[in-house]
Every structure is written in structure tokens, then in C-alpha cells.
Design a protein around this motif. Structure first.
Motif, PDB file in Angstrom:
ATOM      1  N   THR A  43     110.839 -51.837-131.136  1.00  0.00           N
ATOM      2  CA  THR A  43     110.475 -53.153-131.674  1.00  0.00           C
ATOM      3  C   THR A  43     111.713 -53.947-132.045  1.00  0.00           C
ATOM      4  OG1 THR A  43     110.166 -52.255-133.909  1.00  0.00           O
ATOM      5  CG2 THR A  43     108.201 -52.453-132.527  1.00  0.00           C
ATOM      6  N   LYS A  44     112.705 -53.278-132.580  1.00  0.00           N
ATOM      7  CA  LYS A  44     113.944 -53.971-132.921  1.00  0.00           C
ATOM      8  C   LYS A  44     114.653 -54.471-131.659  1.00  0.00           C
ATOM      9  CE  LYS A  44     114.754 -51.971-137.431  1.00  0.00           C
ATOM     10  NZ  LYS A  44     115.611 -51.185-138.286  1.00  0.00           N
ATOM     11  N   GLU A  45     114.593 -53.665-130.586  1.00  0.00           N
ATOM     12  CA  GLU A  45     115.187 -54.096-129.320  1.00  0.00           C
ATOM     13  C   GLU A  45     114.489 -55.345-128.789  1.00  0.00           C
ATOM     14  OE1 GLU A  45     115.141 -50.871-126.542  1.00  0.00           O
ATOM     15  OE2 GLU A  45     116.669 -49.742-127.630  1.00  0.00           O
ATOM     16  N   LEU A  46     113.188 -55.462-129.087  1.00  0.00           N
ATOM     17  CA  LEU A  46     112.430 -56.639-128.657  1.00  0.00           C
ATOM     18  C   LEU A  46     112.602 -57.824-129.615  1.00  0.00           C
ATOM     19  CD1 LEU A  46     109.157 -54.839-127.560  1.00  0.00           C
ATOM     20  CD2 LEU A  46     110.863 -55.895-126.069  1.00  0.00           C
ATOM     21  N   GLY A  47     113.374 -57.615-130.660  1.00  0.00           N
ATOM     22  CA  GLY A  47     113.655 -58.687-131.597  1.00  0.00           C
ATOM     23  C   GLY A  47     112.588 -58.901-132.647  1.00  0.00           C
ATOM     24  N   VAL A  48     111.779 -57.882-132.899  1.00  0.00           N
ATOM     25  CA  VAL A  48     110.719 -57.989-133.895  1.00  0.00           C
ATOM     26  C   VAL A  48     110.955 -56.931-134.964  1.00  0.00           C
ATOM     27  CG1 VAL A  48     108.229 -57.870-134.294  1.00  0.00           C
ATOM     28  CG2 VAL A  48     109.096 -58.771-132.130  1.00  0.00           C
ATOM     29  N   GLU A  49     110.952 -57.383-136.202  1.00  0.00           N
ATOM     30  CA  GLU A  49     111.085 -56.442-137.308  1.00  0.00           C
ATOM     31  C   GLU A  49     109.732 -55.772-137.561  1.00  0.00           C
ATOM     32  OE1 GLU A  49     113.857 -55.482-138.944  1.00  0.00           O
ATOM     33  OE2 GLU A  49     114.925 -56.718-137.493  1.00  0.00           O
ATOM     34  N   PRO A  50     109.736 -54.529-137.968  1.00  0.00           N
ATOM     35  CA  PRO A  50     108.480 -53.803-138.178  1.00  0.00           C
ATOM     36  C   PRO A  50     107.501 -54.507-139.124  1.00  0.00           C
ATOM     37  CG  PRO A  50     110.321 -52.291-138.274  1.00  0.00           C
ATOM     38  CD  PRO A  50     110.895 -53.677-138.184  1.00  0.00           C
ATOM     39  N   ASP A  51     108.004 -55.146-140.148  1.00  0.00           N
ATOM     40  CA  ASP A  51     107.101 -55.805-141.097  1.00  0.00           C
ATOM     41  C   ASP A  51     106.537 -57.107-140.542  1.00  0.00           C
ATOM     42  OD1 ASP A  51     109.610 -56.980-141.222  1.00  0.00           O
ATOM     43  OD2 ASP A  51     109.437 -57.502-143.333  1.00  0.00           O
ATOM     44  N   GLN A  52     106.986 -57.515-139.372  1.00  0.00           N
ATOM     45  CA  GLN A  52     106.490 -58.741-138.741  1.00  0.00           C
ATOM     46  C   GLN A  52     105.616 -58.449-137.519  1.00  0.00           C
ATOM     47  OE1 GLN A  52     110.241 -60.532-137.837  1.00  0.00           O
ATOM     48  NE2 GLN A  52     110.323 -61.668-139.771  1.00  0.00           N
ATOM     49  N   LEU A  53     105.286 -57.188-137.300  1.00  0.00           N
ATOM     50  CA  LEU A  53     104.531 -56.821-136.109  1.00  0.00           C
ATOM     51  C   LEU A  53     103.169 -57.502-136.046  1.00  0.00           C
ATOM     52  CD1 LEU A  53     105.311 -53.032-135.649  1.00  0.00           C
ATOM     53  CD2 LEU A  53     105.936 -54.903-134.137  1.00  0.00           C
ATOM     54  N   GLN A  54     102.428 -57.494-137.141  1.00  0.00           N
ATOM     55  CA  GLN A  54     101.095 -58.102-137.129  1.00  0.00           C
ATOM     56  C   GLN A  54     101.183 -59.590-136.813  1.00  0.00           C
ATOM     57  OE1 GLN A  54      98.208 -56.442-137.198  1.00  0.00           O
ATOM     58  NE2 GLN A  54      97.223 -58.385-136.760  1.00  0.00           N
ATOM     59  N   GLU A  55     102.138 -60.259-137.408  1.00  0.00           N
ATOM     60  CA  GLU A  55     102.319 -61.686-137.138  1.00  0.00           C
ATOM     61  C   GLU A  55     102.672 -61.919-135.670  1.00  0.00           C
ATOM     62  OE1 GLU A  55     105.360 -62.921-139.836  1.00  0.00           O
ATOM     63  OE2 GLU A  55     104.169 -62.372-141.592  1.00  0.00           O
ATOM     64  N   GLU A  56     103.520 -61.067-135.117  1.00  0.00           N
ATOM     65  CA  GLU A  56     103.911 -61.210-133.710  1.00  0.00           C
ATOM     66  C   GLU A  56     102.719 -60.963-132.792  1.00  0.00           C
ATOM     67  OE1 GLU A  56     106.523 -61.909-130.465  1.00  0.00           O
ATOM     68  OE2 GLU A  56     106.535 -62.488-132.569  1.00  0.00           O
ATOM     69  N   ILE A  57     101.905 -59.974-133.115  1.00  0.00           N
ATOM     70  CA  ILE A  57     100.711 -59.701-132.319  1.00  0.00           C
ATOM     71  C   ILE A  57      99.784 -60.909-132.335  1.00  0.00           C
ATOM     72  CG2 ILE A  57      98.584 -58.321-132.228  1.00  0.00           C
ATOM     73  CD1 ILE A  57     100.338 -55.929-133.200  1.00  0.00           C
ATOM     74  N   GLU A  58      99.567 -61.477-133.509  1.00  0.00           N
ATOM     75  CA  GLU A  58      98.701 -62.654-133.628  1.00  0.00           C
ATOM     76  C   GLU A  58      99.275 -63.837-132.846  1.00  0.00           C
ATOM     77  OE1 GLU A  58      98.270 -63.182-137.834  1.00  0.00           O
ATOM     78  OE2 GLU A  58      97.040 -61.377-138.047  1.00  0.00           O
ATOM     79  N   ARG A  59     100.577 -64.022-132.907  1.00  0.00           N
ATOM     80  CA  ARG A  59     101.220 -65.112-132.171  1.00  0.00           C
ATOM     81  C   ARG A  59     101.028 -64.932-130.673  1.00  0.00           C
ATOM     82  NH1 ARG A  59     105.360 -66.380-129.218  1.00  0.00           N
ATOM     83  NH2 ARG A  59     106.286 -64.317-129.217  1.00  0.00           N
ATOM     84  N   LEU A  60     101.233 -63.710-130.197  1.00  0.00           N
ATOM     85  CA  LEU A  60     101.082 -63.429-128.766  1.00  0.00           C
ATOM     86  C   LEU A  60      99.624 -63.589-128.312  1.00  0.00           C
ATOM     87  CD1 LEU A  60     103.488 -60.391-128.428  1.00  0.00           C
ATOM     88  CD2 LEU A  60     103.835 -62.690-127.502  1.00  0.00           C
ATOM     89  N   GLU A  61      98.687 -63.150-129.145  1.00  0.00           N
ATOM     90  CA  GLU A  61      97.270 -63.319-128.798  1.00  0.00           C
ATOM     91  C   GLU A  61      96.922 -64.802-128.685  1.00  0.00           C
ATOM     92  OE1 GLU A  61      95.297 -61.091-131.878  1.00  0.00           O
ATOM     93  OE2 GLU A  61      95.252 -59.260-130.657  1.00  0.00           O
ATOM     94  N   LYS A  62      97.425 -65.605-129.605  1.00  0.00           N
ATOM     95  CA  LYS A  62      97.180 -67.045-129.572  1.00  0.00           C
ATOM     96  C   LYS A  62      97.786 -67.662-128.308  1.00  0.00           C
ATOM     97  CE  LYS A  62      98.047 -71.305-132.112  1.00  0.00           C
ATOM     98  NZ  LYS A  62      98.801 -71.939-133.167  1.00  0.00           N
ATOM     99  N   GLU A  63      99.007 -67.240-127.991  1.00  0.00           N
ATOM    100  CA  GLU A  63      99.686 -67.752-126.794  1.00  0.00           C
ATOM    101  C   GLU A  63      98.910 -67.391-125.531  1.00  0.00           C
ATOM    102  OE1 GLU A  63     103.853 -66.753-124.601  1.00  0.00           O
ATOM    103  OE2 GLU A  63     103.971 -67.095-126.773  1.00  0.00           O
ATOM    104  N   ILE A  64      98.415 -66.178-125.459  1.00  0.00           N
ATOM    105  CA  ILE A  64      97.628 -65.745-124.299  1.00  0.00           C
ATOM    106  C   ILE A  64      96.353 -66.571-124.183  1.00  0.00           C
ATOM    107  CG2 ILE A  64      96.224 -63.835-123.388  1.00  0.00           C
ATOM    108  CD1 ILE A  64      98.426 -61.940-124.535  1.00  0.00           C
ATOM    109  N   LYS A  65      95.672 -66.765-125.308  1.00  0.00           N
ATOM    110  CA  LYS A  65      94.435 -67.556-125.306  1.00  0.00           C
ATOM    111  C   LYS A  65      94.716 -68.985-124.825  1.00  0.00           C
ATOM    112  CE  LYS A  65      90.688 -69.155-128.218  1.00  0.00           C
ATOM    113  NZ  LYS A  65      90.166 -69.306-129.549  1.00  0.00           N
ATOM    114  N   GLU A  66      95.760 -69.583-125.318  1.00  0.00           N
ATOM    115  CA  GLU A  66      96.107 -70.941-124.912  1.00  0.00           C
ATOM    116  C   GLU A  66      96.448 -71.007-123.421  1.00  0.00           C
ATOM    117  OE1 GLU A  66      99.276 -71.951-127.578  1.00  0.00           O
ATOM    118  OE2 GLU A  66      97.911 -72.369-129.244  1.00  0.00           O
ATOM    119  N   ASP A  67      97.190 -70.019-122.943  1.00  0.00           N
ATOM    120  CA  ASP A  67      97.559 -69.992-121.525  1.00  0.00           C
ATOM    121  C   ASP A  67      96.328 -69.793-120.635  1.00  0.00           C
ATOM    122  OD1 ASP A  67     100.184 -70.456-122.154  1.00  0.00           O
ATOM    123  OD2 ASP A  67     100.838 -68.376-121.883  1.00  0.00           O
ATOM    124  N   LEU A  68      95.381 -68.968-121.077  1.00  0.00           N
ATOM    125  CA  LEU A  68      94.154 -68.776-120.316  1.00  0.00           C
ATOM    126  C   LEU A  68      93.340 -70.068-120.256  1.00  0.00           C
ATOM    127  CD1 LEU A  68      92.977 -65.223-121.414  1.00  0.00           C
ATOM    128  CD2 LEU A  68      93.695 -65.932-119.138  1.00  0.00           C
TER     129      LEU A  68
END
Length: 81
Positions: A43-68
Motif C-alpha cells: 500500500t505504501k508503494e502505491l502511495g496510500v497510507e494504511p489509515d487512508q485505505l477506506q477513503e481510497e477505496i471509496e474514492r476509487l469506487e466513486k471514480e469507477i461509478k462515474e466512469d461507467l
């Protein structure tokens, strides 16, 4: 006397099983700790801190929904039904 010996035998068997279970649990714990370290490293290699994982997941889900939704908007209306 035989009953006492049988009880001692049962206690020894339970003790051996408990020791075996403990060894298995310790090995499982070590394996899980290694997996946790690997996940945290990735996760650190991907630039995401462990305590921000849930926020990152939500951001990515929103991005996917918008792209769809955007992709569907490019299709002819007849196919959107």
C-alpha cells in the motif's frame, strides 16, 4: 488406581494437544504478521497510507461509478434500456 492412571493419561493427552495447538497458532500468527507487513509495504508503494485505505477505496469506487456512467452515456439510447 487404574482410574487415577487413566485420568493422568487423559491429562497428558490434553496437554500434548494444547501444546500442538499452541505451536500451530504461533505459526499462523507469524504467517499473518508477514502477510500484514507485505500488505502495508504494497500500500505504501502505491502511495496510500494504511489509515487512508477506506477513503481510497471509496474514492476509487466513486471514480469507477462515474466512469461507467460516462461510458453508458456514449452508447446509443436504444442500448441503454
Amino acid at each position: 488406581m487404574q482410574q487415577l492412571e487413566e485420568k493422568i493419561k487423559q491429562i497428558r493427552m490434553q496437554l500434548e494437544k494444547a501444546k500442538s495447538d499452541l505451536v500451530k497458532a504461533e505459526a499462523r500468527l507469524e504467517n499473518l504478521e508477514r502477510q500484514e507487513e507485505e500488505i502495508l509495504r504494497e500500500t505504501k508503494e502505491l502511495g496510500v497510507e494504511p489509515d487512508q485505505l477506506q477513503e481510497e477505496i471509496e474514492r476509487l469506487e466513486k471514480e469507477i461509478k462515474e466512469d461507467l456512467e460516462k461510458a453508458w452515456s456514449y452508447l446509443p439510447q436504444e442500448l441503454n434500456k
